[in-house]
Enzyme design. Structure first.
Site, PDB file in Angstrom:
ATOM      1  N   HIS A  66       0.843  -1.198   0.000  1.00 61.72           N
ATOM      2  CA  HIS A  66       0.000   0.000   0.000  1.00 61.72           C
ATOM      3  C   HIS A  66       0.874   1.244   0.000  1.00 61.72           C
ATOM      4  CE1 HIS A  66      -3.722   2.208   0.416  1.00 61.72           C
ATOM      5  NE2 HIS A  66      -3.213   2.909   1.421  1.00 61.72           N
ATOM      6  N   HIS A 281      -5.737  -1.028   6.276  1.00 65.99           N
ATOM      7  CA  HIS A 281      -5.901  -0.501   7.637  1.00 65.99           C
ATOM      8  C   HIS A 281      -6.753  -1.437   8.491  1.00 65.99           C
ATOM      9  CE1 HIS A 281      -3.784   3.027   6.428  1.00 65.99           C
ATOM     10  NE2 HIS A 281      -4.726   3.415   5.595  1.00 65.99           N
ATOM     11  N   ASP A 332       2.261   3.149   2.996  1.00 64.54           N
ATOM     12  CA  ASP A 332       1.178   4.125   2.923  1.00 64.54           C
ATOM     13  C   ASP A 332       1.692   5.535   2.632  1.00 64.54           C
ATOM     14  OD1 ASP A 332      -1.259   5.361   3.037  1.00 64.54           O
ATOM     15  OD2 ASP A 332      -1.742   4.782   5.065  1.00 64.54           O
TER      16      ASP A 332
END
Length: 456
Positions: A66, A281, A332
């Site tokens: 991610h 998440h 992220d």
């Protein structure tokens, strides 16, 4: 910028002091490579003439499951102002408003090169910055996606471009709101418009050697109304599908108030969950949410450095894995581009939350870094050192100040990006002796980031 050739050599062999052959390190291993794939693995052998020696412990290449490449511009720029995810988001939108295809290329190329230095050989880019100012499409409606593809190619990492459907500005008790001026750059109007643009990207982006894959994403239940979800699922058929899930309690509350369901329940009811789907998440979940995710074999991607930086919370990752969800990790917003640290933080946060050590054995953390991460990016042919797998390898030194004296099977709990010595993608060196083939990655980052802030 033209990178060195990425064509895999016809054949070469690498001798490893130690190599991670699941479930752990094995000494004196030769890995033969042909046409970018592992042709053979021999154990307990001495180095032979012509072998190239890889130092320390050699692992499969890491998968960063991610990424938002443009968030790299926020590192060191948002940490002194307090606030929450929502106040941080305003600064993130300000950076998004300043990017165009050329500046996006420069920033993403540098960000991906930094990932390679940390042992990343494949990245899942959750891409929603699609259009020009005020949402006006570029002449090439996928100009921003093509910039990311070029950036990854030049940085030497494989890319799964997870093109995200992002339609509404948010969700409150009354329903979905219209996108604001910056969010207009993310939106294609409706899921049909998004799917049409995605089809054009898929047709124009494929590379025969598997360096680039096109996937899909649902930004969140905040950004995609429930009625549009089936269209996204249909367009994503056969591709990896990722979604931000329950990152914030506010998202859960709004979804419950408007839809009468948790975000996980909403996605399950519209056919989103499944083995091809990854929930990113998954921080604030009910027991039923955990059962739905695990029972559907939906992968969960933990991003613990971001979840800590934004004060999001600690996800129930042990419970999710026990319920049946494979676990991957991602960097992220790149507050720290260090995938070894992300894996270690999964264990550290579990210890803090549960008051117990050893929640994730090292072998499970390596799986999250490698095989499970690659699988959720649509790359089941990467992530293991075995014949037929892609020759994507990472050598982690065991003689540095962080790793000296460590038991090799526990090195994932102590090593970091600075300990990565060599990175091979398809048998081609991308990082050698801790140096990326593009040269000074710090300079590339500085040149890409500083103009974005001087314009503010």
């Amino acid at each position: 910028m033209t990178p060195p050739s990425t064509r895999p050599p016809p054949g070469r062999s690498f001798w490893c002091e130690l190599a991670w052959l699941a479930p752990g390190p094995v000494p004196r291993v030769r890995i033969a490579v042909a046409d970018g794939r592992i042709a053979a693995v021999e154990t307990g052998v001495a180095p032979a003439p012509g072998d190239e020696r890889l130092p320390g412990l050699v692992l499969p290449g890491f998968a960063n499951a991610h990424s938002h490449a443009f968030h790299r511009a926020l590192r060191g720029r948002t940490h002194d102002r307090g606030g929450t995810f929502w106040t941080w988001r305003r600064l993130m939108y300000a950076v998004a408003a300043r990017l165009d295809p050329d500046s996006y290329l420069a920033l993403a190329r540098a960000a991906y090169a930094e990932m390679a230095l940390a042992g990343v050989t494949a990245v899942g880019e959750f891409h929603y910055l699609h259009h020009g100012p005020r949402g006006v499409p570029y002449a090439d409606p996928n100009a921003m996606g093509h910039a990311l593809i070029r950036a990854a190619t030049e940085a030497g990492v494989r890319l799964t471009l997870l093109d995200a459907c992002y339609l509404s500005g948010g969700l409150d008790d009354a329903g979905h709101t219209a996108p604001d001026e910056v969010q207009a750059r993310f939106s294609d109007g409706d899921a049909a418009g998004w799917a049409a643009r995605l089809a054009g990207l898929a047709d124009g982006a494929g590379l025969a050697d598997g360096a680039v894959r096109i996937g899909a994403a649902i930004h969140s239940v905040r950004a995609v109304p429930a009625a549009q979800l089936p269209l996204v699922v249909a367009a994503a058929a056969g591709r990896p599908l990722h979604v931000h899930l329950s990152e914030q309690p506010g998202e859960n509350a709004a979804c419950q108030a408007f839809y009468g369901a948790t975000p996980t329940e909403l996605l399950a009811g519209h056919g989103v969950l499944g083995a091809a789907t990854t929930a990113v998440h998954a921080t604030h979940l009910t027991g039923r949410d955990i059962a739905l995710l695990g029972g559907s074999r939906t992968t969960v991607c933990a991003c613990p450095s971001t979840e800590a930086d934004l004060a999001d919370g600690i996800g129930p990752f042990r419970a999710l894995r026990d319920a049946g969800s494979p676990l991957a990790v991602g960097s992220d917003q790149h507050v720290s581009t260090d995938l070894l640290a992300e894996a270690r933080l999964v264990e550290s946060h579990e210890r803090l939350a549960r008051g117990e050590r050893g929640r994730f054995p090292p072998a499970e953390l390596v799986d999250a870094l490698t095989a499970a991460g690659h699988a959720c990016l649509g790359r089941p042919d990467a992530g293991r050192i075995a014949p037929g797998q892609r020759a994507d390898l990472v050598a982690v030194r065991l003689d540095g100040p962080r790793t000296a004296g460590a038991a090799p099977e526990q090195v994932v709990l102590v090593a970091g990006a600075a300990d990565v010595d060599t990175v091979l993608v398809g048998g081609v060196p991308v990082v050698t002796g801790g140096v990326h083939r593009l040269g000074d990655v710090g300079a590339l980052l500085r040149q890409a980031i500083e103009p974005l802030w001087s314009a503010s």
